[in-house]
Motif scaffolding. Structure first.
Motif, short mmCIF file in Angstrom:
data_model
loop_
_atom_site.label_atom_id
_atom_site.label_comp_id
_atom_site.label_asym_id
_atom_site.label_seq_id
_atom_site.Cartn_x
_atom_site.Cartn_y
_atom_site.Cartn_z
N UNK A 153 23.09 -3.19 11.54
CA UNK A 153 21.86 -3.78 12.05
C UNK A 153 21.59 -3.22 13.43
N UNK A 154 20.37 -3.38 13.89
CA UNK A 154 20.02 -2.88 15.22
C UNK A 154 20.91 -3.52 16.28
N UNK A 155 21.42 -2.70 17.18
CA UNK A 155 22.24 -3.20 18.28
C UNK A 155 23.70 -3.35 17.94
N UNK A 175 31.58 13.31 9.97
CA UNK A 175 31.07 14.06 8.81
C UNK A 175 29.76 13.48 8.29
N UNK A 176 29.41 12.25 8.69
CA UNK A 176 28.16 11.62 8.23
C UNK A 176 27.45 10.95 9.41
N UNK A 177 27.06 11.72 10.42
CA UNK A 177 26.47 11.09 11.62
C UNK A 177 25.17 10.35 11.34
N UNK A 178 24.43 10.79 10.30
CA UNK A 178 23.16 10.13 10.00
C UNK A 178 23.36 8.66 9.66
N UNK A 179 24.41 8.35 8.90
CA UNK A 179 24.66 6.98 8.48
C UNK A 179 25.07 6.09 9.66
N UNK A 180 25.54 6.69 10.74
CA UNK A 180 25.98 5.91 11.91
C UNK A 180 24.92 5.90 13.01
N UNK A 181 23.76 6.46 12.73
CA UNK A 181 22.70 6.49 13.74
C UNK A 181 22.35 5.07 14.17
N UNK A 182 22.22 4.85 15.48
CA UNK A 182 21.88 3.55 16.02
C UNK A 182 23.08 2.69 16.36
N UNK A 183 24.26 3.05 15.93
CA UNK A 183 25.47 2.30 16.25
C UNK A 183 26.09 2.82 17.54
N UNK A 184 26.69 1.92 18.30
CA UNK A 184 27.35 2.29 19.55
C UNK A 184 28.85 2.35 19.33
N UNK A 229 27.17 -8.48 19.99
CA UNK A 229 27.18 -9.64 19.10
C UNK A 229 27.80 -9.31 17.75
N UNK A 230 27.52 -8.10 17.25
CA UNK A 230 28.06 -7.68 15.96
C UNK A 230 28.81 -6.35 16.10
N UNK A 231 29.90 -6.24 15.34
CA UNK A 231 30.71 -5.02 15.35
C UNK A 231 31.08 -4.67 13.91
N UNK A 232 30.94 -3.40 13.57
CA UNK A 232 31.43 -2.89 12.29
C UNK A 232 32.79 -2.22 12.52
N UNK A 233 33.75 -2.62 11.73
CA UNK A 233 35.09 -2.02 11.80
C UNK A 233 35.27 -1.09 10.60
N UNK A 234 35.63 0.16 10.87
CA UNK A 234 35.95 1.13 9.83
C UNK A 234 37.46 1.38 9.87
#
Length: 425
Positions: free
Chosen positions: A315-317, A333-342, A374-379
């Motif tokens: 999500x945004x932010x 290898x997939x920067x497009x899918x991570x666009x907008x993430x910090x 507020x939100x974090x994605x963990x890979x």
């Protein structure tokens, strides 16, 4: 790049660079060398089996080699192990030629060069040397033959030694390999048992060149050697000794060839159909597994699949963190899918840091950056393949997520995992 990672695969990367320049950087070009290499290896098994045990043994051995699950898996992989297997097959055929009394100096030169090439593709392939030495001792090779072999083997090892020494600096690249356990020995034990049964049907006179004298050491010595090395440093992966399948195929082929010869006098019309019948049954029985190995689900570390899940969950932010840091390869290898993430843990990207995957910030800075979102994605890895968190930075990431965030979404796919966290209010 090779100065930091994967120097052991440098020759393979160079070869594939040439292939891509000629045929384009596509999936077909990536896999074709492995397919052709396995075809060469199967041909070597066929010729060796035919010379030592007859036409039916050679034909059955070559067909059996192509049906082995490990061979079917790696013939479609863009990795050097199929090329190494082909090299081992060629080297073994050259050794058999010499032991048959037909060898000349050119055969020894080709033998040493082939082993050196295999070693430069992966230096653990040099485990074929003690296997060939065992064959020389088993057949009681002449002193001159043993001397020529020693010279060729020494030259090959000397050619590979700089790579071995330099690759020790990159030992962290294999730190993920788990320590050897009894469970991991089940596979090699089954292979050795099958090979042993095949060897029982080949009973040559002492000192005579035979399939058993070649196949048993080729199957057993690399497997046992890798187990011994893994007792000192965990390195036990079946692909490192994939070339030992040459020995297994030779022994299976000999068993079928012996069965044909035994059935011949009593069933002269049916005997020639024995090998085709067994191969047909094997193809049908192994078909589900063969198809499964060619399916996307057979890939246990699919960076592209997990990147698609990141794109769907973000999500945004949002911020993103990787545990361990090596899982950042998904974004690279997939920067497009991570666009907008910090990427809150990243201090310098690969370009700025001059490294393959960038440099992360210190634990305190990572903690502050994570708490600011507020939100974090963990890979990360799925639990089945996850390794204990050891790096201080990764321990900090784990602690912050556990103490201050809650899970709102979790997706696992082919060896990777994406978990969405929201900060507790």
């Amino acid at each position: 790049m090779l100065g930091q990672v994967d120097v052991v695969h440098g020759l393979y990367y160079l070869l594939m660079h040439g292939v891509f320049e000629c045929f384009g950087a596509g999936t077909t070009a990536l896999r074709l060398p492995s397919v052709l290499a396995m075809a060469v290896a199967a041909a070597c098994v066929t010729v060796i089996g035919q010379r030592l045990a007859g036409v039916w043994a050679g034909l059955a051995g070559g067909l059996a080699f192509g049906l082995l699950p490990a061979v079917q898996f790696y013939l479609q992989e863009g990795r050097p192990y199929a090329l190494i297997t082909a090299g081992a097959g060629i080297a073994t055929l050259l050794l058999v030629t010499v032991l048959e009394g037909r060898g000349r100096a050119v055969h020894w030169v080709a033998y040493g060069a082939t082993l050196a090439a295999c070693g430069l593709l992966n230096w653990l392939s040099l485990l074929i040397l003690p296997a060939h030495l065992a064959t020389l001792l088993r057949v009681r090779a002449r002193r001159r033959t043993r001397t020529c072999w020693a010279v060729a083997a020494t030259v090959a090892v000397a050619a590979v030694l700089p790579l071995i020494l330099f690759s020790r600096r990159q030992a962290a690249q294999v730190s993920w390999i788990p320590p050897l356990t009894w469970h991991m020995l089940i596979g090699p034990a089954i292979l050795l048992a099958i090979g042993g049964l095949g060897a029982l049907l080949d009973r040559p006179h002492a000192g005579r060149l035979s399939v058993a004298a070649v196949g048993v050491p080729l199957l057993a010595v690399p497997q046992l050697g890798l187990i011994g090395v893994s007792l000192v440093r965990p390195l036990f992966l079946d692909r490192y000794v994939l070339f030992s399948m040459l020995g297994l195929a030779l022994l299976i082929g000999t068993a079928l060839g012996t069965a044909v010869r035994a059935a011949g006098p009593r069933f002269p019309r049916a005997a020639p159909w024995l090998v085709p019948l067994v191969v047909t049954v094997a193809v049908v029985a192994l078909l589900p597994q063969s198809l499964a190995k060619r399916a996307p689900s057979s890939r246990v570390d699919d960076v592209l699949a997990v990147a698609a899940d990141v794109r769907r969950l973000k999500q945004d932010g949002d911020a993103v963190v990787f545990i361990p840091a090596a899982r950042r390869d998904t974004a690279l290898v997939s920067p497009y899918h991570f666009a907008g993430l910090t990427d809150v843990a990243l201090a310098e990207d690969p370009m700025a840091s001059g490294t393959l995957k960038g440099e992360e910030a210190g634990p305190d800075r990572i903690r502050s950056a994570m708490l600011a979102h507020r939100r974090i994605l963990l890979v990360t890895d799925v639990p089945a393949v996850a390794r204990p968190v050891s790096a201080e930075r990764d321990r900090t990431k784990t602690a912050v997520l556990k103490e201050h965030f809650r899970v709102v979404a979790d997706v696992q796919v082919r060896g990777r995992r994406v978990t969405a966290y929201e900060q507790r209010l």
